[in-house]
Write an enzyme that holds these catalytic residues in place. Structure first.
Site, mmCIF file in Angstrom:
data_model
loop_
_atom_site.group_PDB
_atom_site.id
_atom_site.type_symbol
_atom_site.label_atom_id
_atom_site.label_comp_id
_atom_site.label_asym_id
_atom_site.label_seq_id
_atom_site.Cartn_x
_atom_site.Cartn_y
_atom_site.Cartn_z
ATOM 1 C CB CYS A 11 -0.962 -0.162 1.132
ATOM 2 S SG CYS A 11 -0.246 -0.036 2.738
ATOM 3 C CG ASN A 14 4.470 -1.777 5.210
ATOM 4 O OD1 ASN A 14 5.507 -1.953 5.797
ATOM 5 N ND2 ASN A 14 3.365 -2.624 5.338
ATOM 6 C CB CYS A 16 -3.851 1.585 6.968
ATOM 7 S SG CYS A 16 -3.438 3.186 7.905
ATOM 8 N NE ARG A 17 -4.673 1.488 1.733
ATOM 9 C CZ ARG A 17 -4.407 2.181 0.652
ATOM 10 N NH1 ARG A 17 -5.000 2.190 -0.224
ATOM 11 N NH2 ARG A 17 -3.469 2.960 0.451
ATOM 12 C CB SER A 18 0.321 -3.462 2.956
ATOM 13 O OG SER A 18 1.036 -2.690 3.536
ATOM 14 C CG ASP A 126 -5.423 5.548 2.236
ATOM 15 O OD1 ASP A 126 -5.384 5.045 3.615
ATOM 16 O OD2 ASP A 126 -4.670 6.230 1.851
#
Ligand code: 4NP
Length: 157
Positions: A11, A14, A16-18, A126
Site C-alpha cells: 500500500c 505500510n 494500514c491496509r497492507s 485508503d
C-alpha cells in the site's frame, strides 16, 4: 527461491491496509493448512520503522490477530525477485510497482481485488484519513482478497 508461495502486499504507508492484508492472508492460510511466506511494504517512505496505525492494530485485534510487531518498510527493487506475487491495494500503488519493476523480474504484480470475482479493478479504499469504520471495510475487503489469492496459491484456480 523455495517452492513455497510467497506474497508481498503493498500500500502507500505500510501502516494500514497492507499489514491488514498480510494478517488476513496468514490467517486464511493457517486455517486451510497452506504454507505461504507473507510480508508487506509501502511505496512511500514516511512510516519506515513504524508500527501499524493504532486503528489497524485495533481492527486486527478484534479478529484475534496481533499485528503490533509489524514495522513499516519501503518496497525494494529486490522484492521483485524475492516474492512470487506482489499485490497492490489500489491502482496508484500498482502503477508505482509497475514503474519500479526491474526488467526480467519474476514476481507477478497484481491488484488485490482482481482476485475477487465481481470486484476486478476495485481498490482497497485508503482508511487513513477516516474513522474506524473504514478500517472495518478494509478488513472485510482484504479478507476477501486473501481468500481469492489463496485459491490461486493452492492451485484451485
Ligand atoms: P496505508 O495508509 O497506505 O493503507 O498504510 C496510509 C498511511 C499513511 C499515509 C497514507 C496512507 N500517509 O500519508 O502518511
Amino acid at each position: 527461491m523455495s517452492d513455497r508461495p510467497s506474497v508481498l502486499f503493498v500500500c502507500l504507508g505500510n501502516i494500514c491496509r497492507s499489514p491488514l492484508a498480510e494478517a488476513a492472508l496468514r490467517a486464511a492460510a493457517a486455517e486451510r493448512g497452506i504454507a505461504v511466506d507473507v510480508d508487506s511494504a509501502g511505496t512511500g517512505p514516511w512510516h519506515v520503522g513504524d508500527p501499524p496505525d493504532r486503528r489497524a492494530q485495533a481492527t486486527a485485534a478484534r479478529y484475534g490477530i496481533d499485528i503490533s510487531a509489524s514495522r513499516g518498510r519501503q518496497v525494494d527493487p529486490r522484492d521483485f525477485n524475492r516474492f512470487m506475487h506482489i499485490v497492490a491495494m489500489d491502482r496508484d500503488n500498482l502503477d508505482t510497482l509497475l514503474r519500479m519493476q526491474p526488467a526480467g523480474a519474476t514476481a507477478k504484480v497484481s491488484l488485490l481485488l482482481d482476485h475477487v470475482p465481481g470486484r476486478v479493478g476495485e481498490a482497497i479504499a485508503d482508511p487513513y484519513y477516516g474513522g474506524l469504520e473504514g478500517f472495518e471495510t478494509a478488513w472485510a475487503d482484504v479478507s476477501a482478497g486473501a481468500r481469492g489469492l489463496l485459491a490461486i496459491l493452492s492451485g484451485n484456480q
